[in-house]
Design a protein around this motif. Structure first.
Motif, PDB file in Angstrom:
ATOM      1  N   GLU A   1       0.852  -1.039   0.163  1.00  0.00           N
ATOM      2  CA  GLU A   1      -0.065   0.225  -0.195  1.00  0.00           C
ATOM      3  C   GLU A   1       0.782   1.182  -0.003  1.00  0.00           C
ATOM      4  O   GLU A   1       2.021   1.338   0.746  1.00  0.00           O
ATOM      5  CB  GLU A   1      -0.947   0.013   1.171  1.00  0.00           C
ATOM      6  N   PRO A   2       0.311   2.253  -0.650  1.00  0.00           N
ATOM      7  CA  PRO A   2       1.089   3.458  -0.557  1.00  0.00           C
ATOM      8  C   PRO A   2       0.540   4.151   0.543  1.00  0.00           C
ATOM      9  O   PRO A   2      -0.340   3.686   1.492  1.00  0.00           O
ATOM     10  CB  PRO A   2       0.431   4.246  -1.788  1.00  0.00           C
ATOM     11  N   PRO A   3       0.935   5.453   1.084  1.00  0.00           N
ATOM     12  CA  PRO A   3       0.467   6.116   2.320  1.00  0.00           C
ATOM     13  C   PRO A   3      -0.976   6.217   2.389  1.00  0.00           C
ATOM     14  O   PRO A   3      -1.605   6.454   1.361  1.00  0.00           O
ATOM     15  CB  PRO A   3       1.158   7.386   2.354  1.00  0.00           C
ATOM     16  N   PHE A   4      -1.753   6.392   3.728  1.00  0.00           N
ATOM     17  CA  PHE A   4      -3.042   6.308   3.873  1.00  0.00           C
ATOM     18  C   PHE A   4      -3.498   7.704   4.396  1.00  0.00           C
ATOM     19  O   PHE A   4      -2.344   8.396   4.872  1.00  0.00           O
ATOM     20  CB  PHE A   4      -3.832   5.286   4.386  1.00  0.00           C
ATOM     21  N   SER A   5      -4.489   8.235   4.419  1.00  0.00           N
ATOM     22  CA  SER A   5      -5.121   9.468   5.174  1.00  0.00           C
ATOM     23  C   SER A   5      -4.519  10.683   4.540  1.00  0.00           C
ATOM     24  O   SER A   5      -3.873  11.366   5.233  1.00  0.00           O
ATOM     25  CB  SER A   5      -4.501   9.433   6.528  1.00  0.00           C
ATOM     26  N   SER A   6      -4.416  10.483   3.184  1.00  0.00           N
ATOM     27  CA  SER A   6      -3.763  11.685   2.315  1.00  0.00           C
ATOM     28  C   SER A   6      -4.339  12.830   2.474  1.00  0.00           C
ATOM     29  O   SER A   6      -5.716  12.818   2.365  1.00  0.00           O
ATOM     30  CB  SER A   6      -3.143  11.290   0.991  1.00  0.00           C
TER      31      SER A   6
ATOM     32  N   VAL B   1       5.889   3.210  -1.806  1.00  0.00           N
ATOM     33  CA  VAL B   1       5.772   1.993  -1.037  1.00  0.00           C
ATOM     34  C   VAL B   1       5.696   2.263   0.406  1.00  0.00           C
ATOM     35  O   VAL B   1       6.903   2.564   0.924  1.00  0.00           O
ATOM     36  CB  VAL B   1       6.649   0.635  -1.393  1.00  0.00           C
ATOM     37  N   ASP B   2       4.520   2.095   1.192  1.00  0.00           N
ATOM     38  CA  ASP B   2       4.388   2.382   2.510  1.00  0.00           C
ATOM     39  C   ASP B   2       4.421   1.175   3.520  1.00  0.00           C
ATOM     40  O   ASP B   2       5.132   1.182   4.113  1.00  0.00           O
ATOM     41  CB  ASP B   2       3.313   3.280   2.748  1.00  0.00           C
ATOM     42  N   ARG B   3       3.657   0.324   3.041  1.00  0.00           N
ATOM     43  CA  ARG B   3       3.363  -0.842   3.901  1.00  0.00           C
ATOM     44  C   ARG B   3       3.605  -2.060   3.198  1.00  0.00           C
ATOM     45  O   ARG B   3       2.655  -2.387   2.103  1.00  0.00           O
ATOM     46  CB  ARG B   3       1.994  -0.758   4.624  1.00  0.00           C
TER      47      ARG B   3
ATOM     48  N   LEU C   1       9.051 -11.036  -1.129  1.00  0.00           N
ATOM     49  CA  LEU C   1       8.607 -10.497  -2.515  1.00  0.00           C
ATOM     50  C   LEU C   1       8.905  -9.149  -2.638  1.00  0.00           C
ATOM     51  O   LEU C   1       8.688  -8.419  -1.842  1.00  0.00           O
ATOM     52  CB  LEU C   1       7.122 -10.864  -2.934  1.00  0.00           C
ATOM     53  N   SER C   2       9.103  -8.708  -3.883  1.00  0.00           N
ATOM     54  CA  SER C   2       9.440  -7.501  -4.327  1.00  0.00           C
ATOM     55  C   SER C   2       7.990  -6.776  -4.306  1.00  0.00           C
ATOM     56  O   SER C   2       7.058  -7.345  -4.643  1.00  0.00           O
ATOM     57  CB  SER C   2      10.278  -7.133  -5.248  1.00  0.00           C
ATOM     58  N   SER C   3       8.015  -5.298  -4.296  1.00  0.00           N
ATOM     59  CA  SER C   3       6.836  -4.635  -4.701  1.00  0.00           C
ATOM     60  C   SER C   3       6.308  -4.755  -6.342  1.00  0.00           C
ATOM     61  O   SER C   3       5.156  -4.959  -6.355  1.00  0.00           O
ATOM     62  CB  SER C   3       7.095  -3.128  -4.280  1.00  0.00           C
ATOM     63  N   GLN C   4       7.330  -5.058  -6.853  1.00  0.00           N
ATOM     64  CA  GLN C   4       6.753  -5.536  -8.395  1.00  0.00           C
ATOM     65  C   GLN C   4       6.185  -7.213  -8.613  1.00  0.00           C
ATOM     66  O   GLN C   4       5.336  -7.214  -9.285  1.00  0.00           O
ATOM     67  CB  GLN C   4       8.073  -5.684  -9.352  1.00  0.00           C
ATOM     68  N   ASP C   5       6.233  -8.000  -7.461  1.00  0.00           N
ATOM     69  CA  ASP C   5       5.677  -9.298  -7.511  1.00  0.00           C
ATOM     70  C   ASP C   5       4.421  -9.078  -6.571  1.00  0.00           C
ATOM     71  O   ASP C   5       3.877 -10.022  -6.291  1.00  0.00           O
ATOM     72  CB  ASP C   5       6.894 -10.362  -6.735  1.00  0.00           C
ATOM     73  N   HIS C   6       4.431  -8.007  -5.708  1.00  0.00           N
ATOM     74  CA  HIS C   6       3.144  -7.812  -4.918  1.00  0.00           C
ATOM     75  C   HIS C   6       2.080  -7.292  -5.867  1.00  0.00           C
ATOM     76  O   HIS C   6       2.181  -6.722  -6.875  1.00  0.00           O
ATOM     77  CB  HIS C   6       3.189  -6.841  -3.869  1.00  0.00           C
ATOM     78  N   MET C   7       0.619  -7.832  -5.396  1.00  0.00           N
ATOM     79  CA  MET C   7      -0.272  -6.911  -5.816  1.00  0.00           C
ATOM     80  C   MET C   7      -0.339  -5.455  -4.940  1.00  0.00           C
ATOM     81  O   MET C   7       0.367  -5.350  -4.201  1.00  0.00           O
ATOM     82  CB  MET C   7      -1.730  -7.538  -5.682  1.00  0.00           C
ATOM     83  N   PHE C   8      -1.217  -4.511  -5.487  1.00  0.00           N
ATOM     84  CA  PHE C   8      -1.193  -3.420  -4.574  1.00  0.00           C
ATOM     85  C   PHE C   8      -2.596  -2.790  -4.684  1.00  0.00           C
ATOM     86  O   PHE C   8      -3.411  -2.824  -5.342  1.00  0.00           O
ATOM     87  CB  PHE C   8      -0.171  -2.230  -4.964  1.00  0.00           C
ATOM     88  N   MET C   9      -2.785  -1.945  -3.598  1.00  0.00           N
ATOM     89  CA  MET C   9      -4.042  -1.223  -3.456  1.00  0.00           C
ATOM     90  C   MET C   9      -3.733   0.220  -3.166  1.00  0.00           C
ATOM     91  O   MET C   9      -2.810   0.748  -2.443  1.00  0.00           O
ATOM     92  CB  MET C   9      -4.584  -1.718  -2.230  1.00  0.00           C
ATOM     93  N   ILE C  10      -4.509   0.972  -3.909  1.00  0.00           N
ATOM     94  CA  ILE C  10      -4.285   2.550  -3.719  1.00  0.00           C
ATOM     95  C   ILE C  10      -5.329   2.984  -2.519  1.00  0.00           C
ATOM     96  O   ILE C  10      -6.703   2.750  -2.519  1.00  0.00           O
ATOM     97  CB  ILE C  10      -4.623   3.364  -5.034  1.00  0.00           C
TER      98      ILE C  10
END
Length: 212
Positions: A44-49, A58-60, A65-74
C-alpha cells in the motif's frame, strides 16, 4: 505467491471462488489458513492523504517478495485537517499565543533573578532554587502545549465536500498510474474510497479491470 500467479477475476467468478480474505496485522495462516497476511501479498502507499494529487511510494509491505511481485491497493481517500490553522511546532517556528505567555513569564522570572542577585547571597541561593523549579515547571507546560499542538495538527476527517472530485475517473486512474512504476507498470488491484456513492468509483474500477 507472486501477483502473476493469482487467478484473474474472471477465473475466480467461473470457478465460484470469489472470496479472498486478507488481514493487515495479526493473521496466522498456520492456525487459520484462509485468512492471509495482507502485506505479504499486497503493498500500500500512504493512507490518510491530505494531498489531492496522492503522491505515491511503497509504504506498507512485508514478506520476501518485491513490490513488483506484490499486488497493490491505492488508498484513494482524501482527508482534511480539522484544525488547519494549528501547525506542528519546530525550533524555527514563529512564536504563537502560548509562546508569548511563556515568554512573558520567563521575562518576569529573569527580572526577579536580577533583583534578588543584588541582595544577600544566601537569599539568592534559596530564591534561585525556587526559580529553577518554576522554570522546570514552565518547561513541562511548554512541552505539553507543543504536544497538544502536534495532536491537534494531526486530527483528520474525510473530505466530503470534494468527494465527487476525488472519486472521479480521472483522479482514480491517475492515482493508479502514479503507483504503477513501483509495481512493474501494473494497474492497481484494489481501490479504497470514501463515499463510494459519490463520483465515478464503479466506472473507474471497471476501467482499471479493462472492461472499457
Amino acid at each position: 505467491m507472486k501477483a502473476t500467479e493469482w487467478p484473474t477475476l474472471g477465473e475466480m467468478i467461473q470457478t465460484g471462488k470469489r472470496l479472498v480474505v486478507f488481514m493487515d496485522y495479526g493473521s496466522n495462516p498456520a492456525e487459520v489458513s484462509y485468512i492471509l497476511p495482507q502485506f505479504d501479498h499486497i503493498w500500500e502507499p500512504p493512507f490518510s492523504s491530505t494531498d489531492p494529487n496522492f503522491p505515491c511510494r511503497v509504504d506498507r509491505i512485508s514478506g520476501p517478495l518485491s513490490s513488483q511481485d506484490h499486488m497493490f491497493m491505492i488508498n484513494h481517500n482524501l482527508n482534511v485537517k480539522v484544525f488547519p490553522w494549528v501547525q506542528r511546532r519546530s525550533p524555527s517556528a514563529d512564536p504563537g499565543f502560548f509562546d508569548t505567555i511563556a515568554g512573558a513569564i520567563n521575562n518576569g522570572i529573569n527580572a526577579v533573578k536580577d533583583t534578588v542577585n543584588n541582595g544577600v547571597s544566601t537569599v539568592v541561593g534559596a530564591v534561585n532554587n525556587g526559580i529553577d523549579q518554576i522554570n522546570n515547571g514552565i518547561g513541562q507546560i511548554n512541552n505539553g502545549v507543543d504536544q497538544g499542538k502536534d495532536t491537534l495538527a494531526s486530527v483528520l476527517v474525510p473530505d466530503f465536500l470534494n468527494a465527487a472530485k476525488t472519486n472521479s475517473m480521472s483522479s482514480i486512474v491517475k492515482d493508479s498510474e502514479g503507483c504503477a512504476p513501483f509495481s512493474g507498470g501494473k494497474r492497481t488491484n484494489f481501490v479504497m474510497l470514501d463515499f463510494i456513492d459519490l463520483g465515478d468509483g464503479r466506472q473507474a474500477v471497471e476501467n482499471l479491470n479493462g472492461f472499457f
